[in-house]
Structures are given as C-alpha cells and as structure tokens.
Design a protein around this motif. Sequence first.
Motif, short mmCIF file in Angstrom:
data_model
loop_
_atom_site.label_atom_id
_atom_site.label_comp_id
_atom_site.label_asym_id
_atom_site.label_seq_id
_atom_site.Cartn_x
_atom_site.Cartn_y
_atom_site.Cartn_z
N ILE A 127 0.83 -1.22 0.00
CA ILE A 127 0.00 0.00 0.00
C ILE A 127 0.86 1.27 0.00
O ILE A 127 0.32 2.37 -0.01
N GLY A 128 2.16 1.11 0.03
CA GLY A 128 2.98 2.32 0.00
C GLY A 128 4.45 1.98 0.13
O GLY A 128 4.80 0.83 0.40
N GLU A 129 5.28 2.98 -0.09
CA GLU A 129 6.71 2.74 0.07
C GLU A 129 7.41 4.01 0.56
O GLU A 129 6.91 5.12 0.37
N ARG A 130 8.53 3.79 1.24
CA ARG A 130 9.37 4.90 1.67
C ARG A 130 10.70 4.71 0.97
O ARG A 130 11.42 3.75 1.25
N ARG A 131 10.98 5.64 0.07
CA ARG A 131 12.19 5.52 -0.73
C ARG A 131 13.44 5.60 0.16
O ARG A 131 13.53 6.46 1.04
N ASP A 132 14.38 4.68 -0.09
CA ASP A 132 15.70 4.72 0.57
C ASP A 132 15.60 4.73 2.10
O ASP A 132 16.43 5.33 2.78
N TYR A 133 14.61 4.11 2.63
CA TYR A 133 14.36 4.18 4.08
C TYR A 133 15.41 3.44 4.90
O TYR A 133 15.83 3.90 5.96
N TYR A 134 15.83 2.28 4.42
CA TYR A 134 16.81 1.48 5.17
C TYR A 134 18.22 1.76 4.65
O TYR A 134 18.42 2.05 3.48
N ARG A 135 19.19 1.62 5.53
CA ARG A 135 20.58 1.70 5.12
C ARG A 135 21.30 0.45 5.59
O ARG A 135 21.25 0.12 6.78
N ARG A 141 21.34 2.08 0.25
CA ARG A 141 19.98 2.48 0.62
C ARG A 141 18.97 1.53 -0.02
O ARG A 141 19.10 1.17 -1.19
N ILE A 142 17.96 1.14 0.76
CA ILE A 142 16.93 0.22 0.25
C ILE A 142 15.56 0.78 0.64
O ILE A 142 15.37 1.26 1.76
#
Length: 152
Positions: A127-135, A141-142
């Motif tokens: 339902i959604g995404e957060r760009r480059d949220y994880y490192r 960045r993922i």
Amino acid sequence: MIDDVDRIMTVMTVAFDPAFGEAWNRRQVEDALHIGNCHYYLIGEKGQQAVDGASAAGFSLSRTGFQEEELLLLGVSPEFRRNGLGRSLLDQLRLAAATRGAKRLLLEMRRGNPAESLYRSFGFFPIGERRDYYRTASGQRIDAITFTCDIA
Ligand SMILES: CC(C)(COP(=O)(O)OP(=O)(O)OC[C@H]1O[C@@H](n2cnc3c(N)ncnc32)[C@H](O)[C@@H]1OP(=O)(O)O)[C@@H](O)C(=O)NCCC(=O)NCCS
C-alpha cells in the motif's frame, strides 16, 4: 518473561542477516514488551507454541494499534525454515490480532526480502513505500514497502 526474551534473542541472533541491521537488541525487545501494547509468540520446531521454557524455532513480535496490528519482527532459525513455521506464525498473529479487535495487519519490509512471497501468499498486498528508508551495513539504501492484509 525474562526467559521468553532470552528465547526471542536466541532466534533473533541467527535469523536476521547482519548486513541489513534489522535485528533488534535485547533492550529494544524488553522496552517494547514493557510498554504493554506489544505481543510476541514463540513457536517450536514442530509448529507448537513454545511455552514453559521449551526451545523456540521462531517468533513474531507485533504492536496493537486502533483496529490494526503491526508485525514488527518475524524470524525463524535457518535450520527450521521452509517447513511452514513462518506461515504458522502469521496464522497465529491473525487470530490473536482479531481477538484484540484488529481489522487488518500491517508490516514494513525492505524491498527484495525473500519473505515477500510468504507475505503475498498469505494475503498481504503493498500500500505504499518509503524511498531509501533502510541503510545496510555497507551504506546501501533500500526502499521500505508497507504491506497490509485484511482480517476477514
Ligand atoms: C521469512 C521467514 C520468517 C520465513 O520463515 P519460514 O518458516 O521459512 O516460512 P514458511 O516455511 O512458512 O514459508 C511458507 C512459504 O513462503 C514462501 N517462502 C518463505 N521463505 C521464502 C524464501 N526465502 N524464498 C522464497 N519463498 C519463500 C514459500 O512459498 C514457502 O512455501 P514453500 O516452502 O512450500 O515453498 C524466514 O525466512 C526468516 O526468518 N527470514 C529472516 C528474517 C526476516 O527477513 N524476516 C522478515 C522480515 S521481519
């Protein structure tokens, strides 16, 4: 309870790839459980609930919100994978969340996690995404993808 945290941490240590930094430390788990709106479930290698100090092959940790339950962590020790334990943990979570009044489950996952096929086959959809949220540990960045699953 202290004993259960031990068993969660035993699985945590082997289940999560250190490259992604997703494992929680003991303090984080204890703090979550102290707050009172988080729940865990320990599963044994044959799919039974691991109670009274029995060794655990996997666990889930979730947080109850208003009419929803967020899956925070799901882990199965590598030696016990592809045996249905992950799915059983999701089944248990859905039942327990329903009794707590949830209308849907939520989770956030790094893009590319093989767990996605388990989640999708269970009924989760993005339902959604957060760009480059994880490192990652190496600095890559993922994206994080948010999935939901209706509780019938
Ligand atoms: C994700 C995880 C919990 C799955 O546990 P599991 O006990 O192996 O899952 P199941 O055996 O119930 O899998 C059920 C189905 O999901 C799919 N699946 C599960 N893991 C998969 C993988 N690594 N690759 C592809 N499909 C997978 C398969 O369709 C599988 O059915 P099959 O074995 O008959 O093909 C486990 O791999 C794990 O602990 N991973 C590391 C931690 C993690 O990333 N957790 C999720 C984010 S918090």
